[in-house]
Design a protein around this motif. Structure first.
Motif, PDB file in Angstrom:
ATOM      1  N   LEU A   1      -0.709  14.348  -9.188  1.00 25.92           N
ATOM      2  CA  LEU A   1      -1.447  13.134  -9.545  1.00 25.92           C
ATOM      3  C   LEU A   1      -0.613  11.913  -9.191  1.00 25.92           C
ATOM      4  CD1 LEU A   1      -2.574  14.272 -13.101  1.00 25.92           C
ATOM      5  CD2 LEU A   1      -4.107  13.943 -11.153  1.00 25.92           C
ATOM      6  N   ILE A   2      -1.288  10.813  -8.900  1.00 27.72           N
ATOM      7  CA  ILE A   2      -0.629   9.517  -8.741  1.00 27.72           C
ATOM      8  C   ILE A   2      -0.407   8.980 -10.147  1.00 27.72           C
ATOM      9  CG2 ILE A   2      -0.900   7.165  -7.874  1.00 27.72           C
ATOM     10  CD1 ILE A   2      -2.888   8.458  -5.762  1.00 27.72           C
ATOM     11  N   GLN A   3       0.767   8.404 -10.410  1.00 29.90           N
ATOM     12  CA  GLN A   3       1.071   7.914 -11.757  1.00 29.90           C
ATOM     13  C   GLN A   3       1.541   6.464 -11.703  1.00 29.90           C
ATOM     14  OE1 GLN A   3       4.114  10.050 -13.930  1.00 29.90           O
ATOM     15  NE2 GLN A   3       3.262   9.348 -15.857  1.00 29.90           N
ATOM     16  N   CYS A   4       0.992   5.645 -12.586  1.00 23.31           N
ATOM     17  CA  CYS A   4       1.454   4.265 -12.739  1.00 23.31           C
ATOM     18  C   CYS A   4       2.712   4.284 -13.601  1.00 23.31           C
ATOM     19  CB  CYS A   4       0.384   3.405 -13.402  1.00 23.31           C
ATOM     20  SG  CYS A   4       0.930   1.709 -13.725  1.00 23.31           S
ATOM     21  N   ALA A   5       3.798   3.776 -13.070  1.00 21.16           N
ATOM     22  CA  ALA A   5       5.068   3.771 -13.799  1.00 21.16           C
ATOM     23  C   ALA A   5       5.035   2.846 -15.011  1.00 21.16           C
ATOM     24  CB  ALA A   5       6.202   3.359 -12.869  1.00 21.16           C
ATOM     25  N   THR A   6       4.205   1.822 -14.992  1.00 21.79           N
ATOM     26  CA  THR A   6       4.170   0.849 -16.081  1.00 21.79           C
ATOM     27  C   THR A   6       3.417   1.369 -17.301  1.00 21.79           C
ATOM     28  OG1 THR A   6       4.285  -0.961 -14.497  1.00 21.79           O
ATOM     29  CG2 THR A   6       3.521  -1.508 -16.712  1.00 21.79           C
ATOM     30  N   HIS A   7       2.244   1.963 -17.096  1.00 21.65           N
ATOM     31  CA  HIS A   7       1.395   2.364 -18.216  1.00 21.65           C
ATOM     32  C   HIS A   7       1.173   3.865 -18.320  1.00 21.65           C
ATOM     33  CE1 HIS A   7       0.154  -1.810 -17.203  1.00 21.65           C
ATOM     34  NE2 HIS A   7       0.427  -1.934 -18.475  1.00 21.65           N
ATOM     35  N   GLY A   8       1.641   4.627 -17.337  1.00 21.23           N
ATOM     36  CA  GLY A   8       1.462   6.073 -17.363  1.00 21.23           C
ATOM     37  C   GLY A   8       0.086   6.553 -16.953  1.00 21.23           C
ATOM     38  N   ALA A   9      -0.771   5.646 -16.476  1.00 17.41           N
ATOM     39  CA  ALA A   9      -2.102   6.063 -16.029  1.00 17.41           C
ATOM     40  C   ALA A   9      -1.969   7.097 -14.917  1.00 17.41           C
ATOM     41  CB  ALA A   9      -2.899   4.859 -15.543  1.00 17.41           C
ATOM     42  N   LEU A  10      -2.895   8.063 -14.896  1.00 22.38           N
ATOM     43  CA  LEU A  10      -2.888   9.126 -13.898  1.00 22.38           C
ATOM     44  C   LEU A  10      -4.154   9.053 -13.058  1.00 22.38           C
ATOM     45  CD1 LEU A  10      -1.632  12.015 -16.198  1.00 22.38           C
ATOM     46  CD2 LEU A  10      -0.309  10.788 -14.447  1.00 22.38           C
ATOM     47  N   PHE A  11      -3.987   9.208 -11.746  1.00 21.73           N
ATOM     48  CA  PHE A  11      -5.085   9.064 -10.792  1.00 21.73           C
ATOM     49  C   PHE A  11      -5.164  10.303  -9.909  1.00 21.73           C
ATOM     50  CE2 PHE A  11      -3.287   4.963 -11.782  1.00 21.73           C
ATOM     51  CZ  PHE A  11      -4.380   4.139 -12.007  1.00 21.73           C
ATOM     52  N   LEU A  12      -6.389  10.733  -9.588  1.00 19.37           N
ATOM     53  CA  LEU A  12      -6.582  11.836  -8.649  1.00 19.37           C
ATOM     54  C   LEU A  12      -6.163  11.381  -7.257  1.00 19.37           C
ATOM     55  CD1 LEU A  12     -10.109  13.102  -9.784  1.00 19.37           C
ATOM     56  CD2 LEU A  12      -7.855  14.060 -10.378  1.00 19.37           C
ATOM     57  N   ILE A  13      -5.415  12.204  -6.560  1.00 16.41           N
ATOM     58  CA  ILE A  13      -4.953  11.851  -5.227  1.00 16.41           C
ATOM     59  C   ILE A  13      -6.128  11.711  -4.263  1.00 16.41           C
ATOM     60  CG2 ILE A  13      -3.637  12.671  -3.213  1.00 16.41           C
ATOM     61  CD1 ILE A  13      -1.651  13.934  -5.256  1.00 16.41           C
ATOM     62  N   GLU A  14      -7.096  12.615  -4.349  1.00 18.89           N
ATOM     63  CA  GLU A  14      -8.202  12.640  -3.386  1.00 18.89           C
ATOM     64  C   GLU A  14      -9.146  11.453  -3.500  1.00 18.89           C
ATOM     65  OE1 GLU A  14      -6.998  16.814  -4.563  1.00 18.89           O
ATOM     66  OE2 GLU A  14      -7.498  14.982  -5.625  1.00 18.89           O
ATOM     67  N   SER A  15      -9.322  10.905  -4.694  1.00 20.41           N
ATOM     68  CA  SER A  15     -10.326   9.845  -4.879  1.00 20.41           C
ATOM     69  C   SER A  15      -9.769   8.545  -5.454  1.00 20.41           C
ATOM     70  CB  SER A  15     -11.434  10.345  -5.802  1.00 20.41           C
ATOM     71  OG  SER A  15     -10.911  10.554  -7.118  1.00 20.41           O
ATOM     72  N   GLY A  16      -8.578   8.598  -6.037  1.00 15.54           N
ATOM     73  CA  GLY A  16      -8.021   7.415  -6.685  1.00 15.54           C
ATOM     74  C   GLY A  16      -8.597   7.155  -8.066  1.00 15.54           C
ATOM     75  N   GLU A  17      -9.441   8.059  -8.580  1.00 12.95           N
ATOM     76  CA  GLU A  17     -10.043   7.865  -9.900  1.00 12.95           C
ATOM     77  C   GLU A  17      -8.997   8.061 -10.995  1.00 12.95           C
ATOM     78  OE1 GLU A  17     -13.413   9.706 -12.919  1.00 12.95           O
ATOM     79  OE2 GLU A  17     -13.181  10.581 -10.930  1.00 12.95           O
ATOM     80  N   CYS A  18      -8.973   7.134 -11.960  1.00 11.59           N
ATOM     81  CA  CYS A  18      -8.084   7.255 -13.108  1.00 11.59           C
ATOM     82  C   CYS A  18      -8.681   8.273 -14.078  1.00 11.59           C
ATOM     83  CB  CYS A  18      -7.898   5.908 -13.799  1.00 11.59           C
ATOM     84  SG  CYS A  18      -6.753   5.997 -15.208  1.00 11.59           S
ATOM     85  N   VAL A  19      -7.877   9.301 -14.395  1.00  6.58           N
ATOM     86  CA  VAL A  19      -8.347  10.360 -15.285  1.00  6.58           C
ATOM     87  C   VAL A  19      -7.659  10.341 -16.644  1.00  6.58           C
ATOM     88  CG1 VAL A  19      -9.148  11.879 -13.443  1.00  6.58           C
ATOM     89  CG2 VAL A  19      -6.767  12.025 -14.219  1.00  6.58           C
ATOM     90  N   ALA A  20      -6.646   9.462 -16.791  1.00  3.65           N
ATOM     91  CA  ALA A  20      -5.953   9.320 -18.079  1.00  3.65           C
ATOM     92  C   ALA A  20      -5.221   7.989 -18.083  1.00  3.65           C
ATOM     93  CB  ALA A  20      -4.968  10.456 -18.294  1.00  3.65           C
ATOM     94  N   GLY A  21      -5.292   7.314 -19.228  1.00  2.00           N
ATOM     95  CA  GLY A  21      -4.582   6.046 -19.363  1.00  2.00           C
ATOM     96  C   GLY A  21      -5.513   4.894 -19.643  1.00  2.00           C
ATOM     97  N   PRO A  22      -4.979   3.671 -19.669  1.00  2.00           N
ATOM     98  CA  PRO A  22      -5.750   2.503 -20.082  1.00  2.00           C
ATOM     99  C   PRO A  22      -6.857   2.093 -19.120  1.00  2.00           C
ATOM    100  CG  PRO A  22      -3.577   1.845 -19.334  1.00  2.00           C
ATOM    101  CD  PRO A  22      -3.580   3.337 -19.389  1.00  2.00           C
ATOM    102  N   CYS A  23      -6.850   2.609 -17.915  1.00  2.00           N
ATOM    103  CA  CYS A  23      -7.903   2.242 -16.957  1.00  2.00           C
ATOM    104  C   CYS A  23      -8.780   3.439 -16.603  1.00  2.00           C
ATOM    105  CB  CYS A  23      -7.294   1.623 -15.702  1.00  2.00           C
ATOM    106  SG  CYS A  23      -5.964   2.577 -14.967  1.00  2.00           S
TER     107      CYS A  23
ATOM    108  N   LEU B   1       0.844  -1.181   0.000  1.00  2.57           N
ATOM    109  CA  LEU B   1       0.000   0.000   0.000  1.00  2.57           C
ATOM    110  C   LEU B   1       0.885   1.238   0.000  1.00  2.57           C
ATOM    111  CD1 LEU B   1      -0.801   1.034   3.468  1.00  2.57           C
ATOM    112  CD2 LEU B   1      -0.634  -1.432   3.185  1.00  2.57           C
ATOM    113  N   PHE B   2       0.260   2.391  -0.191  1.00  2.50           N
ATOM    114  CA  PHE B   2       1.013   3.635  -0.151  1.00  2.50           C
ATOM    115  C   PHE B   2       0.130   4.754   0.375  1.00  2.50           C
ATOM    116  CE2 PHE B   2      -1.012   3.731  -4.259  1.00  2.50           C
ATOM    117  CZ  PHE B   2      -1.256   5.070  -4.542  1.00  2.50           C
ATOM    118  N   ALA B   3       0.807   5.783   0.860  1.00  2.36           N
ATOM    119  CA  ALA B   3       0.130   6.956   1.395  1.00  2.36           C
ATOM    120  C   ALA B   3       0.629   8.196   0.660  1.00  2.36           C
ATOM    121  CB  ALA B   3       0.404   7.091   2.886  1.00  2.36           C
ATOM    122  N   VAL B   4      -0.260   9.164   0.501  1.00  2.00           N
ATOM    123  CA  VAL B   4       0.068  10.465  -0.090  1.00  2.00           C
ATOM    124  C   VAL B   4      -0.502  11.536   0.828  1.00  2.00           C
ATOM    125  CG1 VAL B   4      -0.224  11.993  -2.083  1.00  2.00           C
ATOM    126  CG2 VAL B   4      -0.125   9.514  -2.430  1.00  2.00           C
ATOM    127  N   ARG B   5       0.280  12.589   1.059  1.00  6.54           N
ATOM    128  CA  ARG B   5      -0.238  13.734   1.820  1.00  6.54           C
ATOM    129  C   ARG B   5      -0.506  14.872   0.833  1.00  6.54           C
ATOM    130  NH1 ARG B   5      -0.157  15.219   7.179  1.00  6.54           N
ATOM    131  NH2 ARG B   5       1.489  13.738   7.718  1.00  6.54           N
TER     132      ARG B   5
END
Length: 107
Positions: free
Chosen positions: A62-84, A25-29
């Motif tokens: 934004l949170i970023q997946c190193a493998t596919h470059g997907a980007l996620f909102l920090i507050e909700s974890g929603e993917c806003v760009a990428g394959p998911c 798991l991971f945490a972001v402030r």
């Protein structure tokens, strides 16, 4: 509750990874709030970080997946760009209390 780290080990705009009994798991402030997620991209289930504790994009907004470059909102974890796009990271219950960051037990 499981203690993850001292609160001052997770600075504003930074992230930190943990392994708790085999659960990654991971945490972001962000804006003073702590956000906890499973370290698993919803696209392929791969870990998100590209280096230890490096879960954020270059702007740290934004949170970023190193493998596919997907980007996620920090507050909700929603993917806003990428394959998911439209999927979400799995949020975990956590809290900051008595100078520490804690993972709360799920009911």
């Amino acid at each position: 509750m499981i203690r993850l780290c001292a609160a001052d080990e997770l600075l504003e705009g930074h992230s930190k990874g943990f392994d708790v009994a085999g659960q990654r798991l991971f945490a972001v402030r962000k804006d003073g709030a702590i956000h906890l997620y499973e370290n698993s991209c919803p696209h392929r289930g791969v870990p998100l970080e590209w280096l230890p504790d490096q879960f954020l994009d270059s702007s740290a907004s934004l949170i970023q997946c190193a493998t596919h470059g997907a980007l996620f909102l920090i507050e909700s974890g929603e993917c806003v760009a990428g394959p998911c796009e439209g999927q979400r990271l799995k949020s975990l219950p956590g809290t900051e209390l008595d100078g520490s960051i804690w993972l709360q037990s799920e009911p």
